[in-house]
Design an enzyme around this catalytic site. Sequence first.
Site, PDB file in Angstrom:
ATOM      1  CD1 TRP A 364     186.038  25.165  74.926  1.00  0.00           C
ATOM      2  CD2 TRP A 364     185.564  26.562  76.582  1.00  0.00           C
ATOM      3  NE1 TRP A 364     186.983  24.975  75.908  1.00  0.00           N
ATOM      4  CE2 TRP A 364     186.718  25.822  76.942  1.00  0.00           C
ATOM      5  CE3 TRP A 364     185.067  27.507  77.485  1.00  0.00           C
ATOM      6  CZ2 TRP A 364     187.395  26.007  78.150  1.00  0.00           C
ATOM      7  CZ3 TRP A 364     185.742  27.686  78.693  1.00  0.00           C
ATOM      8  CH2 TRP A 364     186.888  26.944  79.017  1.00  0.00           C
ATOM      9  CG  ASP A 365     189.286  26.100  72.184  1.00  0.00           C
ATOM     10  OD1 ASP A 365     188.400  25.445  72.760  1.00  0.00           O
ATOM     11  OD2 ASP A 365     190.436  25.660  72.007  1.00  0.00           O
ATOM     12  CD  GLU A 494     188.401  18.642  77.792  1.00  0.00           C
ATOM     13  OE1 GLU A 494     189.393  17.983  77.454  1.00  0.00           O
ATOM     14  OE2 GLU A 494     187.635  19.199  76.979  1.00  0.00           O
ATOM     15  CE  LYS A 606     193.175  18.502  78.754  1.00  0.00           C
ATOM     16  NZ  LYS A 606     192.179  18.053  77.759  1.00  0.00           N
ATOM     17  CD  GLN A 607     190.628  22.832  80.394  1.00  0.00           C
ATOM     18  OE1 GLN A 607     190.632  21.639  80.139  1.00  0.00           O
ATOM     19  NE2 GLN A 607     190.334  23.752  79.490  1.00  0.00           N
TER      20      GLN A 607
HETATM   21  C1  BGC Z   1     190.840  21.459  76.368  1.00  0.00           C
HETATM   22  C2  BGC Z   1     189.527  22.051  75.942  1.00  0.00           C
HETATM   23  C3  BGC Z   1     189.687  22.716  74.587  1.00  0.00           C
HETATM   24  C4  BGC Z   1     190.261  21.760  73.591  1.00  0.00           C
HETATM   25  C5  BGC Z   1     190.547  22.405  72.243  1.00  0.00           C
HETATM   26  C6  BGC Z   1     191.344  20.528  75.294  1.00  0.00           C
HETATM   27  O1  BGC Z   1     192.596  20.041  75.647  1.00  0.00           O
HETATM   28  O2  BGC Z   1     190.722  20.761  77.579  1.00  0.00           O
HETATM   29  O3  BGC Z   1     189.099  22.994  76.900  1.00  0.00           O
HETATM   30  O4  BGC Z   1     188.472  23.195  74.154  1.00  0.00           O
HETATM   31  O5  BGC Z   1     191.483  21.248  74.081  1.00  0.00           O
HETATM   32  O6  BGC Z   1     191.499  23.405  72.360  1.00  0.00           O
END
Ligand code: BGC
Length: 765
Positions: A364-365, A494, A606-607
């Site tokens: 999804w990035d 996550e 985490k984010q």
């Molecule tokens: C993040 C995800 C991301 C992925 C790839 C993971 O660490 O939690 O949101 O899509 O990295 O960048």
Amino acid sequence: MNTLKVKQSKWILTEEGTDPEIIRQNETLFALSNGHFGTRGSLEEINSPSKYSNSEATLVNAFYDSEPIEYGEWAYGYAKEHQTIIPVPNGKKITLKLDHEIFDLEAGKTTKHKRELDLKKGILKRTFTWENTQGHKIDVEIIRFVSYDHKELLAQKITVTPYNDNNELEIITELDDLKELGSRKKDTSKDPRVKEQGERRFHSERFKKDSVDLLHIETNHTKCHLIVGEKDKLKGFKSPIYNKNNSEKFIVKTKKGKPVVLERLVAYSNMFDEEDKQEEIAQKTATILNETSVLGFENLLEKHIKHMEKFWNMSDIEIEGNDELQVGLRFNLFHLHQAAGRDGKRNMSAKGLTGEGYEGHYFWDTEMYMLSFFLYTQPEIAKQLLTYRYTILEEARNRARIMSIDEGALFAWRTINGKEASPYYPAGTAQIHINGDIAHAIYTYIKVTGDKHFGMNEGLEILVETARFYANWGHYDEKREGAFVLNNVTGPDEYTAIVNNNYYTNLMAKHNFKYAIEMVEATLESNEERGKDVLERINFKHPELENWKNAQKKMFLPYDEEQGLTMQDDSFFHKEVWDLKHTPKEKFPLLLHYHPLTIYRYQVNKQADTILAQFIFSHAFSHDQKVRDYNYYESVTTHDSSLSRSVFGMMASELGFMQKAYTYFMDTALMDLSDLQSNTRDGVHAANMGGTWMSMVYGFGGLRLIGDRLNFNPRLPKEWQAVTFKVTFRGRIIKVSIKKEKTEYKLIEGEPLVINHFNEERQLK
Ligand code: BGC
């Protein structure tokens, strides 16, 4: 920033000396690519891990191999196969010999060793002086670039200037086809963000076409094909060419002060479509090499610099007040530009083409972090990235069926070929927000470009299929007064998995419905047959509209009245808060030190998750609400994901927390240069690079697209004097100059336009 590692001007990143640690780190930072292929910034003399290299790699976008995922315990519907981008033959490998002594940084004496990544020109230049053990010296300059004009082409020029007459100089170029791959390091790390490597995953065969040496490569399982070829030209000297095993050797007797110049072209052409014939691609590759060789390195370089000029002219962002940051910012834009697939068949991986981290997968990035940059500066590339999603729509339909959803499509969480490749479903397939992310990107693309053709074809089909999926995944919960709920999902964060009603997911799904409704109604009302054909082909039925309208209206969005806080999901506030203050520094990122279930039991992020939702739809929330939520979620967020800081930074700008906005921005913009996440060796953090652009334009520029109008609410950090950038919108180009005392908007190209500046209308003519 670690200035010991990189010295800078406003356009050039400079590395001086021969410190192996710095050279290894810069293998990622100095990578060059063009969306089709990329090559890491490795030294010419190495081709396997060494003191000076973490891993040499040349990567072709979507050139991957697969093998079955081995689960200790299997369950129905698990992703079946890994998809792993694999390194292809190294076309940078060059051996220099002076009087039979082989050059490397450990032999003889190397002085004045310097490498410069010139962002403006898009080239990597290396210079040094080498003295062999017999005291014979040469000056060496090597320039390399990956062409945008000829997407297959890696161009190199090696100039050796001798200090003496009559030394024997040998230059050996090699197309290393990794036969000795056993020597490549097997990565034994348990870091899920790294892939295992070490095996040679293709077989190769040499042949000739139009007097060009070519190599045909076929991957072991996926049967991806690649043709690699090379053409060298020695200038000013005559030398017999010794040709052996993919390598060419030139031997000359030196003349003091007279440069020996070798121009080297390597081409990587892959056969992407089944109808691509090996014979034709081989012919094409030979022709490219023969023609570009006639053009010569200098002409190719001139064209390349013109391309870069054009790119910077539209995409540069200038900051007055901090030169170090200026180059750091450009570094991000440079890599974004390098990473994007441009042919509608390939996308943009989480590491671009700078490393093997995350196996070259698309996430999804792309839609939520990288796309904005292209949307507002090079919309044709944005379109190609979205077109890729259309090419995998059929796989997304299959995935929905595997998930027992009879209608609609679910895009894979991580993939190259469209199939799900995430072996860990709680932080993979469960992130069904990816559908809403793609839908949001498509809708925004249509709004920003006015591209109705895409809107009523590919766009419409994706919007309908993603909406259908949500309509079938969710249900009306009688215990919640018939609210529409989405259960057992994972949001962007996550560190919280498989929850009911993740706020972000529900809000994205709600908008997915809204977009689908709007596009379907527009199609039914319009005279265009195209869109109607699409609806007929995908068997659209009228009652679906009513169903989506209802689900959209009744979408459950969790909120805690008592605390006045938006709830990340149904259960979030029922969990204990993780004690971040007393967690030792070495325990971060948490994912490498705690069992997932330990992490999931706590309130810890985490984010950005809820804050990301509020950033995207910021006009729908009150200022006070956003402030309360911001303060709360910031206190439980680790930023262990590189996708986090930019969002907190942009929200800080919006809320007027300028010091915070500035601090987050500095971390975002310099993340890879300072190795903030401690894993830049595996590749750059492309989403964060997109976050850097967004931080400037959405954050400090305050750009929001509301309805059909661009709104700017610019705020400059006190550390800077001015910021200037350009955006394109429906055929116009607008230059925005934000200064301390005022902001200027200038229409550089296109029809007059009305924009908003802090809710005040401005006519641009
Ligand atoms: C993040 C995800 C991301 C992925 C790839 C993971 O660490 O939690 O949101 O899509 O990295 O960048």
